[in-house]
Design a protein around this motif. Sequence first.
Motif, PDB file in Angstrom:
ATOM      1  N   GLU A  63       0.831  -1.202   0.000  1.00 35.53           N
ATOM      2  CA  GLU A  63       0.000   0.000   0.000  1.00 35.53           C
ATOM      3  C   GLU A  63       0.869   1.256   0.000  1.00 35.53           C
ATOM      4  O   GLU A  63       0.493   2.273  -0.594  1.00 35.53           O
ATOM      5  N   ALA A  64       2.037   1.181   0.628  1.00 33.87           N
ATOM      6  CA  ALA A  64       2.972   2.319   0.578  1.00 33.87           C
ATOM      7  C   ALA A  64       3.473   2.521  -0.844  1.00 33.87           C
ATOM      8  O   ALA A  64       3.556   3.661  -1.327  1.00 33.87           O
ATOM      9  N   TYR A  65       3.790   1.419  -1.518  1.00 34.77           N
ATOM     10  CA  TYR A  65       4.240   1.516  -2.911  1.00 34.77           C
ATOM     11  C   TYR A  65       3.146   2.127  -3.791  1.00 34.77           C
ATOM     12  O   TYR A  65       3.426   2.962  -4.667  1.00 34.77           O
ATOM     13  N   GLU A  66       1.904   1.710  -3.565  1.00 37.04           N
ATOM     14  CA  GLU A  66       0.788   2.257  -4.347  1.00 37.04           C
ATOM     15  C   GLU A  66       0.647   3.761  -4.115  1.00 37.04           C
ATOM     16  O   GLU A  66       0.406   4.523  -5.065  1.00 37.04           O
ATOM     17  N   ALA A  67       0.821   4.187  -2.873  1.00 29.85           N
ATOM     18  CA  ALA A  67       0.736   5.621  -2.558  1.00 29.85           C
ATOM     19  C   ALA A  67       1.861   6.392  -3.235  1.00 29.85           C
ATOM     20  O   ALA A  67       1.654   7.494  -3.759  1.00 29.85           O
ATOM     21  N   ILE A  68       3.049   5.806  -3.235  1.00 32.52           N
ATOM     22  CA  ILE A  68       4.196   6.457  -3.889  1.00 32.52           C
ATOM     23  C   ILE A  68       3.965   6.554  -5.390  1.00 32.52           C
ATOM     24  O   ILE A  68       4.194   7.599  -6.009  1.00 32.52           O
ATOM     25  N   GLU A  69       3.513   5.465  -5.998  1.00 31.01           N
ATOM     26  CA  GLU A  69       3.283   5.465  -7.447  1.00 31.01           C
ATOM     27  C   GLU A  69       2.214   6.477  -7.840  1.00 31.01           C
ATOM     28  O   GLU A  69       2.331   7.145  -8.874  1.00 31.01           O
ATOM     29  N   LYS A  70       1.175   6.599  -7.022  1.00 31.63           N
ATOM     30  CA  LYS A  70       0.132   7.587  -7.299  1.00 31.63           C
ATOM     31  C   LYS A  70       0.688   9.001  -7.164  1.00 31.63           C
ATOM     32  O   LYS A  70       0.382   9.886  -7.982  1.00 31.63           O
ATOM     33  N   MET A  71       1.523   9.211  -6.170  1.00 29.96           N
ATOM     34  CA  MET A  71       2.147  10.523  -5.970  1.00 29.96           C
ATOM     35  C   MET A  71       3.041  10.880  -7.159  1.00 29.96           C
ATOM     36  O   MET A  71       2.988  12.001  -7.677  1.00 29.96           O
ATOM     37  N   LEU A  72       3.840   9.924  -7.618  1.00 30.10           N
ATOM     38  CA  LEU A  72       4.741  10.178  -8.748  1.00 30.10           C
ATOM     39  C   LEU A  72       3.960  10.341 -10.053  1.00 30.10           C
ATOM     40  O   LEU A  72       4.362  11.115 -10.926  1.00 30.10           O
ATOM     41  N   ALA A  73       2.848   9.624 -10.198  1.00 27.94           N
ATOM     42  CA  ALA A  73       2.041   9.728 -11.419  1.00 27.94           C
ATOM     43  C   ALA A  73       1.512  11.140 -11.620  1.00 27.94           C
ATOM     44  O   ALA A  73       1.290  11.577 -12.756  1.00 27.94           O
ATOM     45  N   SER A  74       1.324  11.870 -10.518  1.00 27.14           N
ATOM     46  CA  SER A  74       0.807  13.235 -10.640  1.00 27.14           C
ATOM     47  C   SER A  74       1.802  14.164 -11.348  1.00 27.14           C
ATOM     48  O   SER A  74       1.423  15.239 -11.810  1.00 27.14           O
ATOM     49  N   LEU A  75       3.065  13.739 -11.458  1.00 30.21           N
ATOM     50  CA  LEU A  75       4.073  14.539 -12.160  1.00 30.21           C
ATOM     51  C   LEU A  75       3.952  14.401 -13.674  1.00 30.21           C
ATOM     52  O   LEU A  75       4.522  15.200 -14.417  1.00 30.21           O
ATOM     53  N   ASP A  76       3.237  13.373 -14.147  1.00 31.54           N
ATOM     54  CA  ASP A  76       3.061  13.118 -15.584  1.00 31.54           C
ATOM     55  C   ASP A  76       4.413  12.969 -16.286  1.00 31.54           C
ATOM     56  O   ASP A  76       4.652  13.524 -17.357  1.00 31.54           O
ATOM     57  N   ASP A  77       5.307  12.237 -15.641  1.00 28.27           N
ATOM     58  CA  ASP A  77       6.646  11.997 -16.186  1.00 28.27           C
ATOM     59  C   ASP A  77       6.940  10.505 -16.071  1.00 28.27           C
ATOM     60  O   ASP A  77       7.240  10.014 -14.982  1.00 28.27           O
TER      61      ASP A  77
END
Length: 412
Positions: A75-89
């Motif tokens: 779940e921590a990994y999912e939160a990180i991936e969602k956070m990074l996805a917001s950068l659109d990079d």
Amino acid sequence: MHKRVFQIVLVIVLQLTLMIAGPTAPASAFTEEQKLVSETWRIVNRAYLDETFNHQNWWFIREKAIRQPLKDREEAYEAIEKMLASLDDPFTRLLKPNQYRSLQVSTSGELTGVGLQIALDAQTGQLTVVAPIDGSPAAEAGIQPRDRILKIDRFSTADLTLDEAATQMRGPMGSTVTLTVQRFDSKAIEEIELVRARIALNPVFAELRSQPSVAPIGYIRLSQFSANATEEVTHAIETLESQGAKAYILDLRNNPGGLLQAGVEIARLWLDEGTIVYTVNRQGVLGSFDAADSALTRAPLVVLVNQGTASASEILAGALQDNLRAQLVGEKTFGKGLIQSLFDLSDGSGLAVTVAKYETPNHHDINKLGIKPDLIVPTKTLTRSQIATEADPQYQAAVQLLVSQFALADAA
């Protein structure tokens, strides 16, 4: 009276703000999962190229990520991936421990898989072939740069991250995987079954080419900027020089890049002076790598490029073109001009973060634009045995360019 009213209003506003924002827990009160999310946020906050963070409040993104209940590491990994996805990079991404180990191996050892270098298209988000590795099952099957990978074993790639797609294509030697491929040129869709094999990262092939009435030409094909690429290219040039090479063709076609430092060091093998590449960080500060008076040869040079020439290959090609050391023949290059740094995370995973971009010595921005060759010659689908032969129009154009240079030199 007015002052007292003002103070009351100010207190109410401050209280309201605190109620909305909520208290921020001290770091010591965080769970291990929250600490990992916060650790990731800090690295991106300090190093990411775009200081607007894709025009969003990066602190708010952090608060939102760490406030949600995180029961376990996944779940921590999912939160990180969602956070990074917001950068659109797509290049700034989390690498779970097994993915991080695989990435580290891919620049220095061997892989077991199909031999594809892949990327997510910056405009469409589709999984795209950068280049097949020379001699790999993917190369033998005729998969080409810019082809789209729509499915892996009939599972759509639409929702896969880059590393998830790479992991699915890897597997035990001798096992099979079916790729659904959309061809870049014809848009035709094909299902291609590949047998996974051990992919040895031998980056250099070199050979002296002698033809009647033509000065001996040293042909060097560089397929990847791995850890041993500089040593191998050095050996190739020294051997060809001793064999009497009077000119060179450096083949960077379908070379997807690799280690930045390898690209810089190989440029120094051809250049005595001049800037090799500029790097630009988020403050707009220019750094540079320069030649070091260490060229092994000053013989005429032509560089072959195509749509699979990417990243460190584009740095090398751009350096040689802008310093007038070589002419480029082929097609416009891929256009990956962003620099990623790898950061270790405390749980053994890693973080790839876009920290800067490349510019050629003439300040040409590579990213999404690529490098235009001096002589455009369209790519022709070739078998492995046809590369750099009479059946290869780009290679033949490079030979003729060198022959014309010799003719002009003789006339002078």
